[in-house]
Design a protein around this motif. Structure first.
Motif, PDB file in Angstrom:
ATOM      1  N   LEU A 105       0.698  -1.311   0.094  1.00  0.00           N
ATOM      2  CA  LEU A 105      -0.374   0.320  -0.373  1.00  0.00           C
ATOM      3  C   LEU A 105       1.177   1.450   0.131  1.00  0.00           C
ATOM      4  N   ASP A 106       1.794   1.402   0.851  1.00  0.00           N
ATOM      5  CA  ASP A 106       2.797   2.192   1.018  1.00  0.00           C
ATOM      6  C   ASP A 106       3.489   2.537  -0.763  1.00  0.00           C
ATOM      7  N   GLU A 107       3.637   1.325  -1.653  1.00  0.00           N
ATOM      8  CA  GLU A 107       4.120   1.936  -2.821  1.00  0.00           C
ATOM      9  C   GLU A 107       2.660   2.040  -3.646  1.00  0.00           C
ATOM     10  N   ALA A 108       1.594   1.536  -3.958  1.00  0.00           N
ATOM     11  CA  ALA A 108       0.512   2.257  -4.347  1.00  0.00           C
ATOM     12  C   ALA A 108       0.476   3.846  -4.166  1.00  0.00           C
ATOM     13  N   GLY A 109       0.593   4.423  -2.634  1.00  0.00           N
ATOM     14  CA  GLY A 109       0.635   6.060  -2.215  1.00  0.00           C
ATOM     15  C   GLY A 109       1.579   6.628  -3.551  1.00  0.00           C
ATOM     16  N   ASP A 110       2.840   5.915  -3.526  1.00  0.00           N
ATOM     17  CA  ASP A 110       4.089   6.029  -4.192  1.00  0.00           C
ATOM     18  C   ASP A 110       3.625   5.884  -5.229  1.00  0.00           C
ATOM     19  N   ILE A 111       3.293   5.270  -5.881  1.00  0.00           N
ATOM     20  CA  ILE A 111       2.784   5.315  -7.282  1.00  0.00           C
ATOM     21  C   ILE A 111       2.359   6.045  -8.184  1.00  0.00           C
ATOM     22  N   TYR A 112       1.293   6.138  -6.833  1.00  0.00           N
ATOM     23  CA  TYR A 112      -0.243   7.410  -7.636  1.00  0.00           C
ATOM     24  C   TYR A 112       0.429   8.724  -7.530  1.00  0.00           C
ATOM     25  N   TYR A 113       1.419   9.325  -6.614  1.00  0.00           N
ATOM     26  CA  TYR A 113       1.824  10.017  -6.588  1.00  0.00           C
ATOM     27  C   TYR A 113       2.984  10.840  -7.412  1.00  0.00           C
TER      28      TYR A 113
ATOM     29  N   ASP B 142       2.399  13.776  -9.582  1.00  0.00           N
ATOM     30  CA  ASP B 142       3.290  14.365  -9.188  1.00  0.00           C
ATOM     31  C   ASP B 142       4.518  14.587  -9.933  1.00  0.00           C
ATOM     32  N   ARG B 143       4.852  14.232 -10.802  1.00  0.00           N
ATOM     33  CA  ARG B 143       5.591  13.877 -11.073  1.00  0.00           C
ATOM     34  C   ARG B 143       5.212  13.600 -12.637  1.00  0.00           C
ATOM     35  N   PHE B 144       5.355  12.598 -13.199  1.00  0.00           N
ATOM     36  CA  PHE B 144       4.579  12.375 -14.471  1.00  0.00           C
ATOM     37  C   PHE B 144       4.381  13.376 -15.105  1.00  0.00           C
ATOM     38  N   LEU B 145       2.917  13.320 -14.484  1.00  0.00           N
ATOM     39  CA  LEU B 145       2.167  14.227 -15.348  1.00  0.00           C
ATOM     40  C   LEU B 145       2.290  16.207 -15.461  1.00  0.00           C
ATOM     41  N   LEU B 146       2.739  16.465 -13.384  1.00  0.00           N
ATOM     42  CA  LEU B 146       3.150  17.447 -13.552  1.00  0.00           C
ATOM     43  C   LEU B 146       4.302  18.186 -14.823  1.00  0.00           C
ATOM     44  N   PHE B 147       4.964  17.572 -15.189  1.00  0.00           N
ATOM     45  CA  PHE B 147       6.085  18.054 -15.438  1.00  0.00           C
ATOM     46  C   PHE B 147       5.673  18.144 -17.384  1.00  0.00           C
TER      47      PHE B 147
ATOM     48  N   ALA C 296       8.119  18.780 -11.717  1.00  0.00           N
ATOM     49  CA  ALA C 296       7.874  17.299 -11.346  1.00  0.00           C
ATOM     50  C   ALA C 296       8.584  17.342  -9.292  1.00  0.00           C
ATOM     51  N   SER C 297       7.137  16.819  -8.252  1.00  0.00           N
ATOM     52  CA  SER C 297       7.975  17.273  -6.762  1.00  0.00           C
ATOM     53  C   SER C 297       9.201  16.580  -6.525  1.00  0.00           C
TER      54      SER C 297
ATOM     55  N   LEU D 163       0.614  21.741  -3.924  1.00  0.00           N
ATOM     56  CA  LEU D 163       1.351  21.745  -2.449  1.00  0.00           C
ATOM     57  C   LEU D 163       0.038  21.900  -1.613  1.00  0.00           C
ATOM     58  N   LEU D 164      -0.777  22.445  -2.362  1.00  0.00           N
ATOM     59  CA  LEU D 164      -2.052  22.514  -1.246  1.00  0.00           C
ATOM     60  C   LEU D 164      -2.822  21.507  -0.526  1.00  0.00           C
ATOM     61  N   ARG D 165      -3.311  20.900  -1.701  1.00  0.00           N
ATOM     62  CA  ARG D 165      -3.286  19.351  -1.438  1.00  0.00           C
ATOM     63  C   ARG D 165      -3.142  19.055   0.154  1.00  0.00           C
ATOM     64  N   PRO D 166      -4.535  18.296   0.467  1.00  0.00           N
ATOM     65  CA  PRO D 166      -4.108  17.608   1.446  1.00  0.00           C
ATOM     66  C   PRO D 166      -4.176  16.556   1.075  1.00  0.00           C
ATOM     67  N   PRO D 167      -2.967  15.466   2.672  1.00  0.00           N
ATOM     68  CA  PRO D 167      -2.638  14.024   2.541  1.00  0.00           C
ATOM     69  C   PRO D 167      -3.717  13.466   2.036  1.00  0.00           C
ATOM     70  N   LEU D 168      -3.492  12.379   1.215  1.00  0.00           N
ATOM     71  CA  LEU D 168      -4.910  11.275   0.482  1.00  0.00           C
ATOM     72  C   LEU D 168      -5.486  10.682   1.701  1.00  0.00           C
TER      73      LEU D 168
END
Length: 389
Positions: free
Chosen positions: A171-179, A183-188, A194-195, A296-301
């Motif tokens: 589940l930790d990795e699932a969250g990492d994949i989402y971010y 936060d990296r692929f799409l933002l860039f 990328a964050s 930056l304003l988004r709360p944790p999932l």
């Protein structure tokens, strides 16, 4: 409209907005995708300083150092900053490895990084930050160089799980994949930055020193400060999806609560930067800053899940006409979430672990309760070889 109605409407828009934010980025990708010419051949290898930081524990240091030495790249020096550690076991024959033990306890990433910088054996072109529990992919440096050669001075790679040995780790990795996807692929790709992820990232040496020189923070969050400094100065952070370091995921409940307590503390501490950057983006008409400030304003999932759940209960009782909007936003969120898992080819064990998300959220609620005393609970996440496999 009463003040209570106004607050509830605002809360609805806040939750729905952040639920559909990933879908909006996905649509923007179709119209505003940035393409960059990446080079595969370098005339000369850039000189890297690899900074590996450790606090109190060094069991995994030989593994990370050996993985770096085995890379298909040679022009680097490794600086192991062993803060408050027994370094008697850290003996390396390769002359490119330097083990540094500060005389005073630093207990701070920025101090550790600048301790290494002050002890550089030569003037390095670039700095890359690696955690003590990471394993570096053989092509890591060459993949970073493709983005530096395309004109970027800051690059974030991928931190991929090296252990999926428990539901929590999955589940930790699932969250990492989402971010990683949002936060990296799409933002860039849509023209922002990328964050940063804390490790697996690289910068021109001058840029890093300028961004963090003289900065002092307590506790976790040096990467949050660094990314804010960079984006605020209109530096774009590239995302190198093939520059991989393998990261140890949390596999024990206590470990997860302590880690998330530090992260939640950091979010509350620096969330105001998002509002400040958004105001700056409007004033200076900066797309890079504007899109990044929303992130930056988004709360944790887990907080977003809790807010959505509370609003759903309110809607069922008082505002059934709003419930459809919330359900629609939830469907869009789930679509992008599963798209992220598919895009980065998530392991089947990660899909199986999704059934335990309620337990994962509950542990993070415990972390939220402990957020104020996060730095007293622990300074760094502790890993051993059993949960690093």
């Amino acid at each position: 409209m009463s003040i209570i109605d106004f607050i509830l409407v605002f809360f609805h828009l806040y939750v729905v907005g952040f639920c559909i934010y990933p879908a909006v980025l996905t649509v923007l990708l179709l119209f505003k995708s940035k393409r960059h010419v990446l080079k595969d051949v370098m005339v000369e290898e850039a000189d890297y300083a690899v900074i590996v930081t450790a606090y109190e524990q060094v069991q995994l240091i030989p593994d990370v150092v050996n993985s770096i030495l085995e890379c298909s790249y040679s022009n680097f020096c490794i600086y192991v900053v062993a803060d408050n550690c027994d370094i008697s076991s850290l003996v390396f024959e390769d002359p490119r490895v330097y083990v540094l033990r500060p005389e005073m306890v630093l207990a701070n990433n920025i101090r550790s990084h600048f301790y290494a910088i002050q002890n550089f054996k030569r003037n390095h072109d670039r700095i890359t930050i690696i955690d003590s529990d990471n394993i570096v992919d053989p092509e890591y440096f060459r993949e970073l160089n493709r983005y530096f050669d395309a004109g970027f001075d800051a690059v974030q790679g991928v931190r991929k799980a090296k252990n999926l040995n428990s539901e929590l780790a999955c589940l930790d990795e699932a969250g990492d994949i989402y971010y990683r996807y949002i936060d990296r692929f799409l933002l860039f790709k849509v023209g922002s930055s990328a964050s940063l992820a804390g490790s697996g990232m690289a910068f021109s040496t001058q840029l890093y020193v300028t961004a963090l020189g003289g900065q002092v923070i307590s506790g976790a969050g040096f990467d949050k400060l660094l990314q804010y400094q960079l984006v605020d100065s209109e530096t774009r952070i590239a995302f190198a999806k093939n520059a991989v370091v393998y990261d140890t995921k949390t596999s024990k409940s206590k470990q997860l609560v302590e880690q998330r307590a530090r992260w939640i503390n950091t979010w509350f501490k620096y969330a105001s930067w998002g509002a400040k950057m958004m105001a700056s983006s409007v004033f200076y008409r900066s797309w890079n800053k504007f899109i990044f400030s929303i992130m930056l304003l988004r709360p944790p999932l887990f907080l977003l899940f809790l807010f959505a759940f509370m609003i759903a209960i309110v809607d069922v009782i008082y505002y059934p006409e709003f419930l459809l909007l919330l359900v629609f936003a939830g469907i869009l969120f789930l679509f992008v979430f599963f798209r992220s898992l598919f895009f980065f080819t998530a392991d089947k064990s990660i899909y199986r672990a999704l059934i335990s998300i309620p337990k994962f959220v509950l542990l993070q609620i415990f972390a939220l309760v402990n957020a104020k005393r996060a730095n007293k609970l622990s300074v760094a996440t502790r890993h051993d070889r059993t949960n690093a496999i």
